[in-house]
Design a protein around this motif. Structure first.
Motif, PDB file in Angstrom:
ATOM      1  N   GLY A   1       0.825  -1.204   0.000  1.00 10.00           N
ATOM      2  CA  GLY A   1       0.000   0.000   0.000  1.00 10.00           C
ATOM      3  C   GLY A   1       0.855   1.248   0.000  1.00 10.00           C
ATOM      4  O   GLY A   1       2.065   1.193   0.252  1.00 10.00           O
ATOM      5  N   SER A   2       0.234   2.374  -0.261  1.00  2.85           N
ATOM      6  CA  SER A   2       0.975   3.646  -0.337  1.00  2.85           C
ATOM      7  C   SER A   2       0.210   4.779   0.338  1.00  2.85           C
ATOM      8  O   SER A   2       0.422   5.940   0.013  1.00  2.85           O
ATOM      9  CB  SER A   2       1.257   4.004  -1.801  1.00  2.85           C
ATOM     10  OG  SER A   2       0.042   4.101  -2.539  1.00  2.85           O
ATOM     11  N   ASP A   3      -0.671   4.446   1.276  1.00  4.76           N
ATOM     12  CA  ASP A   3      -1.548   5.460   1.857  1.00  4.76           C
ATOM     13  C   ASP A   3      -1.499   5.505   3.381  1.00  4.76           C
ATOM     14  O   ASP A   3      -2.476   5.862   4.026  1.00  4.76           O
ATOM     15  CB  ASP A   3      -2.994   5.227   1.391  1.00  4.76           C
ATOM     16  CG  ASP A   3      -3.491   3.813   1.692  1.00  4.76           C
ATOM     17  OD1 ASP A   3      -2.696   2.990   2.185  1.00  4.76           O
ATOM     18  OD2 ASP A   3      -4.672   3.528   1.420  1.00  4.76           O
ATOM     19  N   PHE A   4      -0.338   5.150   3.962  1.00  6.92           N
ATOM     20  CA  PHE A   4      -0.188   5.227   5.418  1.00  6.92           C
ATOM     21  C   PHE A   4       0.205   6.659   5.767  1.00  6.92           C
ATOM     22  O   PHE A   4       1.366   7.055   5.635  1.00  6.92           O
ATOM     23  CB  PHE A   4       0.856   4.235   5.911  1.00  6.92           C
ATOM     24  CG  PHE A   4       0.795   3.988   7.395  1.00  6.92           C
ATOM     25  CD1 PHE A   4       0.152   2.871   7.896  1.00  6.92           C
ATOM     26  CD2 PHE A   4       1.368   4.888   8.289  1.00  6.92           C
ATOM     27  CE1 PHE A   4       0.081   2.644   9.263  1.00  6.92           C
ATOM     28  CE2 PHE A   4       1.301   4.667   9.645  1.00  6.92           C
ATOM     29  CZ  PHE A   4       0.654   3.550  10.144  1.00  6.92           C
ATOM     30  N   VAL A   5      -0.765   7.432   6.221  1.00 12.30           N
ATOM     31  CA  VAL A   5      -0.562   8.855   6.485  1.00 12.30           C
ATOM     32  C   VAL A   5      -0.223   9.059   7.960  1.00 12.30           C
ATOM     33  O   VAL A   5      -0.936   8.582   8.845  1.00 12.30           O
ATOM     34  CB  VAL A   5      -1.820   9.667   6.121  1.00 12.30           C
ATOM     35  CG1 VAL A   5      -1.581  11.153   6.379  1.00 12.30           C
ATOM     36  CG2 VAL A   5      -2.204   9.434   4.667  1.00 12.30           C
TER      37      VAL A   5
END
Length: 222
Positions: free
Chosen positions: A74-78
C-alpha cells in the motif's frame, strides 16, 4: 512435425506429469485488503488503509486444513511525518475449510504485520498479538471473483497494534518504545479480484511448449 503428432506430444507431457491430489486445491489470487487504523500516530486519530497484492491459498478437502500467504502493498499510510508506503502480510495462521454439501466455508485466524517501507518511519514494523478473523462461504473452488473475507463481528473486530521493530529509533524518540501498543485495526475486509492459474501448472505447460519448440528446430527438414 504433423499437427496430430504435436497434439499427441502435448498430451504425453501431461500424462507423464505427476498426478495431482484432487482433494488439495492450490491457487493464487490478486486481492485487496482494507482496514481502519485508529491511533494517535495518524491524522485525526483514524485512517483507512487500502492495500493490494497476491495471495496463495492451499485448501485440503480431506483434512479440512486451509492456509493462506498474503503479500499486500500500500501507499496510503498517512502520519504527521508524511505519507508512507508499506508491506502488509500475515504471520501465524490457522485455517479450516468445511464442505457444507454445495458450498464451502473457509475460516482463517491469523496474526499480521505492517512494515513501513519509505519516509522517516522506514523499517518500522507494527504487529498484532491477537487473532484477526477472516471468513467466507463460497459455492465453488477456486473462489469466484469478488469473494469477500471478513470477521462476522465486523466492524466490532478491533485488535491492538504494537510496535515490533523501530530500527532508527524514530518512535522511541517520541516516547514510544518497542512493544508499546499504538492503536487498533478494525473493519478488515479482503476481496479476491481474480484467480491466477497455479504456478506449477503453468510451469509444466511452459516446459512442454519449450521442449516441443526445441524439437521442431532440430528436426531435419523434408
Amino acid at each position: 512435425m504433423r499437427p496430430h503428432r504435436i497434439c499427441f506430444t502435448l498430451l504425453g507431457l501431461f500424462l507423464l506429469a505427476p498426478a495431482a491430489d484432487a482433494s488439495i486445491v492450490v491457487f493464487e489470487t490478486q486481492s485487496t485488503a482494507v482496514q481502519t487504523i485508529t491511533s494517535d500516530l495518524v491524522p485525526n486519530g483514524s485512517i483507512t488503509l487500502n492495500a493490494a497484492g497476491p495471495q496463495q491459498f492451499t485448501l485440503d478437502l480431506t483434512t479440512g486444513f486451509a492456509n493462506v500467504v498474503s503479500a499486500f502493498h500500500g501507499s496510503d499510510f498517512v502520519t504527521p511525518l508524511g505519507t508512507a508506503t508499506y508491506d502488509l502480510y500475515n504471520t501465524a495462521t490457522t485455517g479450516t475449510i468445511t464442505d457444507n454439501g454445495g458450498s464451502y466455508t473457509i475460516h482463517f485466524s491469523l496474526l499480521f504485520e505492517l512494515k513501513i517501507t519509505s519516509g522517516p518511519l522506514d523499517g518500522v514494523i507494527f504487529e498484532t498479538k491477537s487473532d484477526s478473523i477472516f471468513e467466507t462461504t463460497v459455492a465453488s473452488l477456486p473462489f469466484p471473483s469478488n469473494t469477500v473475507f471478513g470477521d462476522p463481528a465486523r466492524p466490532n473486530d478491533g485488535v491492538t497494534i504494537f510496535v515490533k521493530e523501530d530500527p532508527n529509533g524514530v518512535l522511541a524518540s517520541l516516547g514510544i518504545p518497542v512493544g508499546s501498543p499504538v492503536g487498533t485495526s478494525s473493519d478488515r475486509v479482503v476481496t479476491t479480484l481474480n484467480v491466477v492459474p497455479e504456478p506449477a501448472s503453468l510451469a509444466m505447460f511452459a516446459l512442454g511448449v519449450a521442449g516441443l519448440a526445441g524439437y521442431m528446430r532440430r528436426r531435419p527438414r523434408s
